[in-house]
Write a protein that holds these residues in place. Structure first.
Motif, PDB file in Angstrom:
ATOM      1  N   UNK A 141      16.512  20.457   6.493  1.00  0.00           N
ATOM      2  CA  UNK A 141      17.562  19.461   6.740  1.00  0.00           C
ATOM      3  C   UNK A 141      18.045  18.811   5.456  1.00  0.00           C
ATOM      4  N   UNK A 142      17.106  18.436   4.602  1.00  0.00           N
ATOM      5  CA  UNK A 142      17.490  17.757   3.357  1.00  0.00           C
ATOM      6  C   UNK A 142      18.211  18.707   2.403  1.00  0.00           C
ATOM      7  N   UNK A 143      17.786  19.971   2.362  1.00  0.00           N
ATOM      8  CA  UNK A 143      18.476  20.947   1.520  1.00  0.00           C
ATOM      9  C   UNK A 143      19.894  21.195   2.022  1.00  0.00           C
ATOM     10  N   UNK A 144      20.074  21.188   3.343  1.00  0.00           N
ATOM     11  CA  UNK A 144      21.419  21.380   3.884  1.00  0.00           C
ATOM     12  C   UNK A 144      22.332  20.227   3.464  1.00  0.00           C
ATOM     13  N   UNK A 145      21.857  19.013   3.587  1.00  0.00           N
ATOM     14  CA  UNK A 145      22.648  17.840   3.182  1.00  0.00           C
ATOM     15  C   UNK A 145      22.933  17.887   1.682  1.00  0.00           C
ATOM     16  N   UNK A 146      21.914  18.179   0.889  1.00  0.00           N
ATOM     17  CA  UNK A 146      22.066  18.249  -0.558  1.00  0.00           C
ATOM     18  C   UNK A 146      23.057  19.347  -0.945  1.00  0.00           C
ATOM     19  N   UNK A 147      22.920  20.516  -0.329  1.00  0.00           N
ATOM     20  CA  UNK A 147      23.820  21.627  -0.622  1.00  0.00           C
ATOM     21  C   UNK A 147      25.254  21.343  -0.219  1.00  0.00           C
ATOM     22  N   UNK A 148      25.438  20.688   0.928  1.00  0.00           N
ATOM     23  CA  UNK A 148      26.795  20.344   1.364  1.00  0.00           C
ATOM     24  C   UNK A 148      27.440  19.354   0.395  1.00  0.00           C
ATOM     25  N   UNK A 149      26.650  18.461  -0.188  1.00  0.00           N
ATOM     26  CA  UNK A 149      27.146  17.518  -1.198  1.00  0.00           C
ATOM     27  C   UNK A 149      27.411  18.215  -2.522  1.00  0.00           C
ATOM     28  N   UNK A 150      26.569  19.205  -2.846  1.00  0.00           N
ATOM     29  CA  UNK A 150      26.616  19.894  -4.135  1.00  0.00           C
ATOM     30  C   UNK A 150      27.924  20.655  -4.321  1.00  0.00           C
ATOM     31  N   UNK A 151      28.432  21.248  -3.242  1.00  0.00           N
ATOM     32  CA  UNK A 151      29.675  22.013  -3.341  1.00  0.00           C
ATOM     33  C   UNK A 151      30.518  21.740  -2.102  1.00  0.00           C
ATOM     34  N   UNK A 152      31.561  20.963  -2.273  1.00  0.00           N
ATOM     35  CA  UNK A 152      32.408  20.599  -1.134  1.00  0.00           C
ATOM     36  C   UNK A 152      33.313  21.749  -0.685  1.00  0.00           C
TER      37      UNK A 152
END
Length: 154
Positions: A19-30
């Motif tokens: 879950x945290x990687x998904x949130x981080x990844x979604x923030x990392x590249x819009x």
């Protein structure tokens, strides 16, 4: 509160990290969501010929409907093509486009920097141990999944 059992801790941590990687990844590249990225990575695993929607859904452990929704969004962005199979018109094949490949080439250095930060402080020995453990967990999950499809309780 008592310290959790190691197996329970690992089990829960897998969900937490996902879950945290998904949130981080979604923030990392819009420009692309982690779910879209994951679908592209899964499609790329099929080296011989472009996979069908159903093959990718099964490989990912996802529903055909969820994969189709992601694929349609990626098709709108010209990252993949959805084509009917030549032999079976009911089957839809997923083909990655040149634009998709160029997109990932452009962000390759940035991805390497992300992974370096993600794994900082983890020795090669520990990395190998984690790799082996996750690999074995994957094998066990696959085996359990196959058993459950036959109606067997685990």
């Amino acid at each position: 509160m008592d310290a959790p059992d190691k197996k329970e801790f690992i089990f829960g941590s897998i969900f937490l990290l996902a879950n945290r990687l998904q949130v981080l990844g979604d923030r990392w590249d819009s420009d692309i969501t982690m779910k879209q990225w994951f679908l592209i990575v899964m499609i790329a695993q099929f080296k011989e010929s472009p996979p069908t929607l159903s093959e990718v859904a099964e490989f990912m452990g996802s529903s055909r409907q969820n994969v189709k929704q992601l694929a349609l969004k990626l098709q709108k962005r010209n990252f993949l093509c959805i084509e009917k199979d030549a032999k079976d018109s009911r089957a839809l094949r997923l083909l990655l486009t040149e634009e998709c490949q160029e997109f990932f080439l452009k962000r390759q250095e940035r991805e390497q920097a992300f992974l370096a930060e993600l794994y900082k402080g983890i020795s090669e020995t520990r990395l190998n141990e984690v790799y082996q453990g996750i690999y074995q967990l994957g094998e066990n999950v696959f085996e359990m999944d196959e058993k459950s499809k036959g109606g067997k309780r685990i």
